[in-house]
Design an enzyme around this catalytic site. Structure first.
Site, short mmCIF file in Angstrom:
data_model
loop_
_atom_site.label_atom_id
_atom_site.label_comp_id
_atom_site.label_asym_id
_atom_site.label_seq_id
_atom_site.Cartn_x
_atom_site.Cartn_y
_atom_site.Cartn_z
N LYS A 10 0.85 -1.20 0.00
CA LYS A 10 0.00 0.00 0.00
C LYS A 10 0.88 1.24 0.00
O LYS A 10 2.04 1.22 0.45
CB LYS A 10 -0.94 0.03 1.20
CG LYS A 10 -0.28 0.16 2.60
CD LYS A 10 0.02 1.57 3.05
CE LYS A 10 0.72 1.59 4.41
NZ LYS A 10 1.47 2.79 4.70
N PRO A 98 9.02 -4.27 -0.22
CA PRO A 98 10.13 -3.86 0.63
C PRO A 98 9.77 -3.98 2.11
O PRO A 98 8.63 -3.67 2.50
CB PRO A 98 10.36 -2.40 0.25
CG PRO A 98 9.80 -2.27 -1.12
CD PRO A 98 8.66 -3.25 -1.22
N VAL A 99 10.71 -4.45 2.93
CA VAL A 99 10.45 -4.64 4.36
C VAL A 99 10.72 -3.34 5.11
O VAL A 99 11.70 -2.64 4.84
CB VAL A 99 11.35 -5.77 4.91
CG1 VAL A 99 11.17 -5.91 6.43
CG2 VAL A 99 11.01 -7.08 4.23
N GLY A 101 9.38 -0.52 4.94
CA GLY A 101 9.51 0.60 4.03
C GLY A 101 8.34 1.54 4.03
O GLY A 101 8.26 2.45 3.21
N GLY A 102 7.37 1.32 4.93
CA GLY A 102 6.17 2.14 4.90
C GLY A 102 5.20 1.70 3.83
O GLY A 102 4.31 2.45 3.44
N ALA A 104 3.60 -1.44 4.12
CA ALA A 104 2.72 -2.42 4.76
C ALA A 104 2.96 -3.86 4.30
O ALA A 104 2.02 -4.62 4.13
CB ALA A 104 1.24 -2.02 4.57
N GLY A 105 4.20 -4.21 4.11
CA GLY A 105 4.53 -5.58 3.67
C GLY A 105 4.11 -6.62 4.69
O GLY A 105 3.51 -7.65 4.33
N SER A 107 1.81 -6.25 6.95
CA SER A 107 0.34 -6.23 7.01
C SER A 107 -0.25 -7.02 5.84
O SER A 107 -1.25 -7.73 6.00
CB SER A 107 -0.16 -4.78 6.94
OG SER A 107 0.40 -4.03 7.98
N ALA A 108 0.36 -6.91 4.67
CA ALA A 108 -0.11 -7.67 3.51
C ALA A 108 0.00 -9.17 3.78
O ALA A 108 -0.93 -9.95 3.50
CB ALA A 108 0.71 -7.30 2.27
N ASP A 140 -2.78 -1.35 9.64
CA ASP A 140 -2.87 -1.40 8.18
C ASP A 140 -3.44 -2.73 7.66
O ASP A 140 -3.67 -2.87 6.45
CB ASP A 140 -1.49 -1.22 7.55
CG ASP A 140 -0.90 0.17 7.78
OD1 ASP A 140 -1.68 1.09 8.09
OD2 ASP A 140 0.32 0.31 7.65
#
Ligand code: ATP
Length: 299
Positions: A10, A98-99, A101-102, A104-105, A107-108, A140
């Protein structure tokens, strides 16, 4: 038997941040968009619970926790506890997001795990219960379930889909320079002691989305965490300036950073900006369109 679920990164097109409440949380008015950078999670029936992660070249495998701290296993256990069943299965996550990174990896992955477990364990959890479990895992995560473009209120967990008929082109530049979300919020508090109780409204971005005009959306993009993020990592400001000089309509820190995203006017514009940024030495430059779907079953 196994199931594969895809979940998207996101970005925040609007991130209005209010003054911290007594419980320490900052009230948000945000507009999320899911963009075409994905993690794929496969869950295979097994007696025990296990997790393996494979990462894309641009991701440091050491950045992803492999044990009980991984949000995938926390999501599986939360859903199992909700239904009074035992969590089991072999998870394999293929990470492109990206981990830290803002984007939401984590959260996904949590959203993908909820969907995969619900299907493979044949639980038929209601949408309301899935959203509540998601909110318990992270602010998120509900958006990662819903996808598309959505407004988030509260801590960002109260999501409502918004009208977005556009097809927007983005360039994303992750950064290895760490920038922790709590540090950025702390710096926001220091820089903005006068922050309003009610966060800046997302209305201008909602109107720009409805117009489907990239130039209008570029003008409306807003992130209250950009100032603290750039103050902590001035090179992010230089990157934004470079991308805008290389044809992007607007560059912006994604969420709490350090990933920077650029809105471009077309596929060609995104390719040109991405090529120029890669040529300037930014090793990892990703292009993506949005909005895309939330966590969904692939096979
Ligand atoms: P957000 O935008 O929601 O603030 P983020 O993109 O900044 O999140 P994530 O990639 O979600 O950050 O990772 C934040 C931290 O979560 C990582 O530093 C890592 O230690 C932890 N984590 C736990 N599980 C995962 C996972 N499956 N993938 C990535 N990080 C995970």
């Amino acid at each position: 038997m196994s199931i594969t679920v895809r979940a998207a990164a996101k970005i925040n097109l609007h991130l209005g941040v209010g003054r911290a409440r007594d419980d320490g949380f900052h009230p948000l008015d945000t507009v999320y968009q899911a963009i075409g950078i994905h993690d794929d999670l496969t869950l295979t029936q097994a007696d025990r619970l296990s997790l393996t992660t494979r990462v894309a070249d641009h991701i440091d495998p050491a950045a992803v926790p492999d044990g009980a701290d991984n949000i995938v296993l926390r999501a599986a256990r939360a859903l199992a506890a909700h239904h009074g069943v035992t969590a089991s299965g072999a998870f394999e996550v293929r990470k492109d997001i990206p981990v830290a990174g803002g984007m939401a990896g984590g959260s996904a992955d949590a959203a993908a795990a909820l969907v995969a477990c619900d299907r493979l364990w044949d639980l038929h959890t209601s949408d309301d219960d899935l959203l509540a479990l998601a909110a318990g895992l992270g602010s998120d995560v509900p958006f990662s379930l819903v996808g598309g473009t959505a407004r988030g209120l509260g801590r960002g967990e109260l999501v409502t889909p918004v009208d977005d008929g556009g097809a927007w082109w983005w360039v994303a530049v992750p950064s290895t320079a760490g920038l922790s979300t709590p540090d950025v919020y702390r710096h926001f508090d220091a820089l903005r002691p006068d922050a309003p109780e009610v966060p800046a409204s997302a209305e201008p971005v909602l109107a720009a989305l409805a117009s489907r005009e990239p130039v209008r959306l570029a003008r409306a993009l807003h992130n209250d965490l950009q100032e603290p993020a750039v103050d902590l990592r001035p090179e992010l400001g230089d990157l934004i300036d470079l991308g805008e000089a290389e044809g992007a309509l607007r560059g912006m820190v994604s969420g709490s950073g350090p990933t920077v995203v650029f809105l471009c006017d077309s596929a060609e514009g995104a390719r040109e900006t991405a090529g120029a940024l890669a040529g300037a030495g930014h090793g990892v430059v990703l292009t993506a369109t949005g909005p895309v779907a939330g966590a969904h079953v692939l096979a």
